[in-house]
Design a protein around this motif. Structure first.
Motif, PDB file in Angstrom:
ATOM      1  N   VAL A   1      -5.581  -8.974  -2.925  1.00  0.00           N
ATOM      2  CA  VAL A   1      -4.809  -9.379  -1.601  1.00  0.00           C
ATOM      3  C   VAL A   1      -3.424  -8.570  -1.417  1.00  0.00           C
ATOM      4  O   VAL A   1      -3.087  -8.221  -0.240  1.00  0.00           O
ATOM      5  N   TYR A   2      -2.888  -8.224  -2.259  1.00  0.00           N
ATOM      6  CA  TYR A   2      -1.503  -7.366  -2.382  1.00  0.00           C
ATOM      7  C   TYR A   2      -1.915  -5.806  -2.471  1.00  0.00           C
ATOM      8  O   TYR A   2      -0.972  -5.068  -2.401  1.00  0.00           O
ATOM      9  N   GLY A   3      -3.103  -5.586  -2.254  1.00  0.00           N
ATOM     10  CA  GLY A   3      -3.480  -4.019  -2.553  1.00  0.00           C
ATOM     11  C   GLY A   3      -3.869  -3.676  -3.826  1.00  0.00           C
ATOM     12  O   GLY A   3      -3.897  -4.540  -4.743  1.00  0.00           O
ATOM     13  N   VAL A   4      -4.024  -2.192  -4.314  1.00  0.00           N
ATOM     14  CA  VAL A   4      -4.499  -1.848  -5.458  1.00  0.00           C
ATOM     15  C   VAL A   4      -3.387  -0.754  -5.592  1.00  0.00           C
ATOM     16  O   VAL A   4      -2.835  -0.178  -4.963  1.00  0.00           O
ATOM     17  N   SER A   5      -3.609  -0.329  -7.254  1.00  0.00           N
ATOM     18  CA  SER A   5      -3.087   0.919  -7.369  1.00  0.00           C
ATOM     19  C   SER A   5      -3.740   1.788  -7.645  1.00  0.00           C
ATOM     20  O   SER A   5      -4.915   1.789  -7.861  1.00  0.00           O
ATOM     21  N   VAL A   6      -3.457   3.137  -7.152  1.00  0.00           N
ATOM     22  CA  VAL A   6      -4.219   4.345  -7.342  1.00  0.00           C
ATOM     23  C   VAL A   6      -3.463   5.208  -8.177  1.00  0.00           C
ATOM     24  O   VAL A   6      -2.466   5.688  -8.084  1.00  0.00           O
ATOM     25  N   LYS A   7      -4.029   5.577  -9.300  1.00  0.00           N
ATOM     26  CA  LYS A   7      -3.376   6.572 -10.487  1.00  0.00           C
ATOM     27  C   LYS A   7      -4.237   7.860 -10.235  1.00  0.00           C
ATOM     28  O   LYS A   7      -5.345   7.683 -10.584  1.00  0.00           O
ATOM     29  N   THR A   8      -3.522   8.932  -9.873  1.00  0.00           N
ATOM     30  CA  THR A   8      -4.036  10.323 -10.019  1.00  0.00           C
ATOM     31  C   THR A   8      -3.561  10.895 -10.978  1.00  0.00           C
ATOM     32  O   THR A   8      -2.912  10.511 -11.709  1.00  0.00           O
ATOM     33  N   SER A   9      -4.091  12.329 -11.208  1.00  0.00           N
ATOM     34  CA  SER A   9      -3.725  13.133 -12.329  1.00  0.00           C
ATOM     35  C   SER A   9      -2.141  13.319 -12.437  1.00  0.00           C
ATOM     36  O   SER A   9      -1.705  13.808 -13.309  1.00  0.00           O
ATOM     37  N   ASP A  10      -1.424  13.153 -11.217  1.00  0.00           N
ATOM     38  CA  ASP A  10      -0.121  13.501 -11.047  1.00  0.00           C
ATOM     39  C   ASP A  10       0.857  12.363 -10.454  1.00  0.00           C
ATOM     40  O   ASP A  10       2.109  12.737  -9.992  1.00  0.00           O
ATOM     41  N   ALA A  11       0.213  11.519 -10.357  1.00  0.00           N
ATOM     42  CA  ALA A  11       0.945  10.373  -9.336  1.00  0.00           C
ATOM     43  C   ALA A  11       0.521   9.043  -9.578  1.00  0.00           C
ATOM     44  O   ALA A  11      -0.770   8.756  -9.990  1.00  0.00           O
ATOM     45  N   ARG A  12       1.258   8.022  -9.081  1.00  0.00           N
ATOM     46  CA  ARG A  12       0.708   6.817  -9.147  1.00  0.00           C
ATOM     47  C   ARG A  12       1.364   5.870  -7.896  1.00  0.00           C
ATOM     48  O   ARG A  12       2.484   5.960  -7.804  1.00  0.00           O
ATOM     49  N   LEU A  13       0.458   5.533  -7.027  1.00  0.00           N
ATOM     50  CA  LEU A  13       0.895   4.474  -6.023  1.00  0.00           C
ATOM     51  C   LEU A  13       0.332   3.212  -6.074  1.00  0.00           C
ATOM     52  O   LEU A  13      -0.774   2.517  -6.631  1.00  0.00           O
ATOM     53  N   ASP A  14       1.529   2.062  -6.024  1.00  0.00           N
ATOM     54  CA  ASP A  14       1.203   0.754  -6.293  1.00  0.00           C
ATOM     55  C   ASP A  14       1.256   0.082  -5.063  1.00  0.00           C
ATOM     56  O   ASP A  14       1.776   0.387  -4.138  1.00  0.00           O
ATOM     57  N   ASN A  15       0.351  -1.011  -4.902  1.00  0.00           N
ATOM     58  CA  ASN A  15       0.428  -2.066  -4.051  1.00  0.00           C
ATOM     59  C   ASN A  15      -0.070  -1.429  -2.596  1.00  0.00           C
ATOM     60  O   ASN A  15       0.481  -1.599  -1.698  1.00  0.00           O
ATOM     61  N   VAL A  16      -0.999  -0.540  -2.778  1.00  0.00           N
ATOM     62  CA  VAL A  16      -1.343   0.084  -1.421  1.00  0.00           C
ATOM     63  C   VAL A  16      -2.762  -0.773  -0.950  1.00  0.00           C
ATOM     64  O   VAL A  16      -3.413  -1.008  -1.509  1.00  0.00           O
ATOM     65  N   ARG A  17      -2.562  -0.736   0.501  1.00  0.00           N
ATOM     66  CA  ARG A  17      -3.499  -1.725   1.363  1.00  0.00           C
ATOM     67  C   ARG A  17      -4.379  -0.805   2.089  1.00  0.00           C
ATOM     68  O   ARG A  17      -4.012   0.332   2.507  1.00  0.00           O
ATOM     69  N   CYS A  18      -5.445  -1.255   2.441  1.00  0.00           N
ATOM     70  CA  CYS A  18      -6.433  -0.665   3.218  1.00  0.00           C
ATOM     71  C   CYS A  18      -5.591  -0.463   4.886  1.00  0.00           C
ATOM     72  O   CYS A  18      -5.123  -1.452   5.275  1.00  0.00           O
ATOM     73  N   GLY A  19      -5.734   0.807   5.269  1.00  0.00           N
ATOM     74  CA  GLY A  19      -5.436   1.138   6.492  1.00  0.00           C
ATOM     75  C   GLY A  19      -3.877   1.487   6.467  1.00  0.00           C
ATOM     76  O   GLY A  19      -3.366   1.886   7.335  1.00  0.00           O
TER      77      GLY A  19
END
Length: 170
Positions: free
Chosen positions: A150-168
């Motif tokens: 509901v509050y989004g997902v985290s996306v962890k790449t090889s060089d960064a992390r984005l928290d609570n990212v939502r569709c759109g």
């Protein structure tokens, strides 16, 4: 002062006339009209075998539904997303902004928020591919009965992390 009071009454009279006209426009209230089930992918609390992947179509993010024999899992959905559109989907104009090649994405549904790990740098995903990953993951979580996105997902790449990212978001 007398002139200001007259102007205020005139404005009030016009406002009342407009509101009265709008109230009598002939639209009658109705009850709930059934229109079928909610769009696939974001209806929570159900277990589904309808896989919703997000690809690009005509420059925009667009869902593609694939039926599969097994119930949807977020990890399987993300792996399928990174395989890209099928030949039939490509022929219809669907494309992907995601990199292809070595490395396998993974999804940790035990973390809060759910974390998608991809073996690529952020610049390989940003902006179009990142939305594909987030929207596909959220749709798979919903289809698998996991409402924890509901509050989004985290996306962890090889060089960064984005928290609570939502569709759109991108």
């Amino acid at each position: 002062m007398k002139h200001t009071a007259h102007r205020s009454r005139a404005v009030l009279a016009v406002l009342i006339a407009v509101l009265a006209g709008a109230a009598g426009c002939g639209v009658q209230p109705t009850g709930v009209i059934p229109a079928g089930p909610a769009p696939a992918g974001f209806e929570t609390g159900r277990r589904d075998s309808q896989l919703t992947l997000y690809f690009r179509f005509d420059g925009r993010l667009s869902p593609v539904e694939r039926h599969q024999a097994a119930a949807v899992s977020p990890e399987a959905a993300v792996k399928e997303l990174f395989r890209g559109p099928t030949a039939a989907e490509s022929a219809k104009g669907y494309t992907s902004m995601l990199p292809y090649g070595t490395g396998t994405p993974s999804v940790d549904t035990t973390s809060n928020p759910v974390t998608v790990t991809v073996p690529y740098p952020l610049k390989a995903l940003y902006p179009g591919g990142l939305d594909q990953v987030v929207c596909t993951t959220m749709a798979a979580l919903s289809a698998s009965g996991q409402a924890n996105a509901v509050y989004g997902v985290s996306v962890k790449t090889s060089d960064a992390r984005l928290d609570n990212v939502r569709c759109g978001t991108f």
